[in-house]
Enzyme design. Structure first.
Site, PDB file in Angstrom:
ATOM      1  N   ASP A 244      -5.851  -0.569  -2.194  1.00  0.00           N
ATOM      2  CA  ASP A 244      -6.075  -1.123  -2.382  1.00  0.00           C
ATOM      3  C   ASP A 244      -7.054  -1.497  -2.055  1.00  0.00           C
ATOM      4  OD1 ASP A 244      -5.181  -2.704  -0.909  1.00  0.00           O
ATOM      5  OD2 ASP A 244      -5.488  -4.650  -1.713  1.00  0.00           O
TER       6      ASP A 244
ATOM      7  N   ASP B  10      -4.512   1.579  10.689  1.00  0.00           N
ATOM      8  CA  ASP B  10      -6.599   0.750  10.817  1.00  0.00           C
ATOM      9  C   ASP B  10      -6.733   0.163  12.535  1.00  0.00           C
ATOM     10  OD1 ASP B  10      -8.461   0.238  10.234  1.00  0.00           O
ATOM     11  OD2 ASP B  10      -8.405  -1.616  10.677  1.00  0.00           O
TER      12      ASP B  10
ATOM     13  N   GLY C 203       1.019  -1.214  -0.275  1.00  0.00           N
ATOM     14  CA  GLY C 203       0.221  -0.164  -0.123  1.00  0.00           C
ATOM     15  C   GLY C 203       0.517   1.248   0.140  1.00  0.00           C
TER      16      GLY C 203
ATOM     17  N   ARG D  62      -5.483   0.275  -6.854  1.00  0.00           N
ATOM     18  CA  ARG D  62      -3.816   1.429  -6.277  1.00  0.00           C
ATOM     19  C   ARG D  62      -3.345   2.270  -7.121  1.00  0.00           C
ATOM     20  NH1 ARG D  62      -1.951  -1.999  -2.621  1.00  0.00           N
ATOM     21  NH2 ARG D  62      -2.258  -4.633  -2.554  1.00  0.00           N
TER      22      ARG D  62
ATOM     23  N   LYS E  94      -6.473   6.052  11.241  1.00  0.00           N
ATOM     24  CA  LYS E  94      -8.247   5.594  11.696  1.00  0.00           C
ATOM     25  C   LYS E  94      -8.077   5.123  12.697  1.00  0.00           C
ATOM     26  CE  LYS E  94      -9.590   2.781   7.290  1.00  0.00           C
ATOM     27  NZ  LYS E  94     -10.220   1.993   6.839  1.00  0.00           N
TER      28      LYS E  94
HETATM   29  P1  XMP Z   1      -3.910  -2.510  11.110  1.00  0.00           P
HETATM   30  O1  XMP Z   1      -5.313  -3.312  11.394  1.00  0.00           O
HETATM   31  O2  XMP Z   1      -3.062  -3.880  10.889  1.00  0.00           O
HETATM   32  O3  XMP Z   1      -4.216  -2.236   9.151  1.00  0.00           O
HETATM   33  O4  XMP Z   1      -2.919  -1.479  11.621  1.00  0.00           O
HETATM   34  C1  XMP Z   1      -2.506  -1.449   8.325  1.00  0.00           C
HETATM   35  C2  XMP Z   1      -2.811  -2.236   6.793  1.00  0.00           C
HETATM   36  O5  XMP Z   1      -4.469  -2.798   7.145  1.00  0.00           O
HETATM   37  C3  XMP Z   1      -4.220  -2.016   5.230  1.00  0.00           C
HETATM   38  N1  XMP Z   1      -5.455  -1.707   5.212  1.00  0.00           N
HETATM   39  C4  XMP Z   1      -6.456  -0.449   4.635  1.00  0.00           C
HETATM   40  N2  XMP Z   1      -6.265  -0.919   2.721  1.00  0.00           N
HETATM   41  N3  XMP Z   1      -7.359   0.506   2.369  1.00  0.00           N
HETATM   42  C5  XMP Z   1      -7.221  -0.462   2.150  1.00  0.00           C
HETATM   43  O6  XMP Z   1      -6.662  -0.841   0.964  1.00  0.00           O
HETATM   44  C6  XMP Z   1      -7.903   0.492   4.077  1.00  0.00           C
HETATM   45  O7  XMP Z   1      -8.578   1.677   4.257  1.00  0.00           O
HETATM   46  C7  XMP Z   1      -7.511   0.683   4.579  1.00  0.00           C
HETATM   47  N4  XMP Z   1      -7.413  -0.104   6.275  1.00  0.00           N
HETATM   48  C8  XMP Z   1      -6.238  -0.822   6.349  1.00  0.00           C
HETATM   49  C9  XMP Z   1      -3.030  -1.079   4.722  1.00  0.00           C
HETATM   50  O8  XMP Z   1      -2.492  -2.072   3.979  1.00  0.00           O
HETATM   51  C10 XMP Z   1      -2.459  -1.292   6.306  1.00  0.00           C
HETATM   52  O9  XMP Z   1      -0.433  -1.371   6.048  1.00  0.00           O
HETATM   53 MG    MG Z   2      -3.928  -2.674   1.585  1.00  0.00          MG
END
Ligand code: XMP
Ligand code: MG
Length: 174
Positions: free
Chosen positions: A158, A102, A41, A164, A130
């Site tokens: 994505d 996230d 990403g 992407r 987030k």
């Molecule tokens: P965590 O939960 O581990 O997640 O903090 C981080 C990774 O989750 C993916 N992610 C997203 N990818 N749209 C995306 O395309 C989103 O809204 C999203 N939210 C989380 C992302 O790879 C990130 O590095």
């Molecule tokens: Mg991703």
């Protein structure tokens, strides 16, 4: 067929990246860094951020942490598929480049691994955050933009590997 609604335009992204780069440059005061971008990403954000930085970069590495499949919620599992050799970390100022934080699971899994390899410092920069979704506490040094709990795509992000290539960031409605 899902709908995309514009959340952050190309121009706004450029401003966010410039602001982040200025803050990072101020903090490192010309000391060099090793950048570690988290694939996939962050590939576009990384490319833009490193070109905006005046801070010297010794090395750019890419690692993969996988916690998502064809879903918009984390699986709760993180796989680090290509860990870096310890000699790339030891004594270095590490700047981790992330696209979006996230739950915090991915970075909280990576953090102890990096710390155990004797870096001089570790800082994290993320384009998006987030905060309402956080489940694992992590300290994030630079946040480009905090957003509500949308699933976002574009600018490297994505859904099921698609979108992407979009130059702006969109919220994806199911
Ligand atoms: P965590 O939960 O581990 O997640 O903090 C981080 C990774 O989750 C993916 N992610 C997203 N990818 N749209 C995306 O395309 C989103 O809204 C999203 N939210 C989380 C992302 O790879 C990130 O590095
Ligand atoms: Mg991703």
């Amino acid at each position: 067929m899902s709908t995309l609604s514009l959340l952050i335009s190309e121009t706004e992204i450029a401003t966010i990246v410039q602001t982040l780069a200025q803050r990072i440059d101020q903090d490192y005061c010309g000391e060099s860094i090793t950048a570690i971008a988290i694939l996939k990403g962050s590939f576009i954000f990384c490319a833009d951020l490193v070109r905006a930085l005046k801070t010297p970069i010794n090395r750019i590495e890419f690692i993969s942490l996988a916690s998502y499949g064809a879903q918009t919620k984390s699986s709760g599992q993180v796989m680090i598929t290509n860990a870096l050799a310890p000699n790339l970390i030891r004594g270095q100022n590490i700047l981790v480049i992330e696209d979006i934080i996230d739950t915090g699971l991915s970075l909280s899994a990576l953090w102890p691994q990096l710390q155990s390899q004797g870096p001089r410092s570790v800082k994290i920069v993320t384009l998006l955050d987030k905060p309402s979704r956080r489940q694992h506490a992590i300290s994030v040094d630079y946040i480009g933009r905090s957003i509500a709990d949308y699933f976002v795509v574009g600018y490297g992000l994505d859904f099921d590997q698609k979108y992407r290539q979009l130059p702006a960031i969109y919220g994806r409605e199911p």
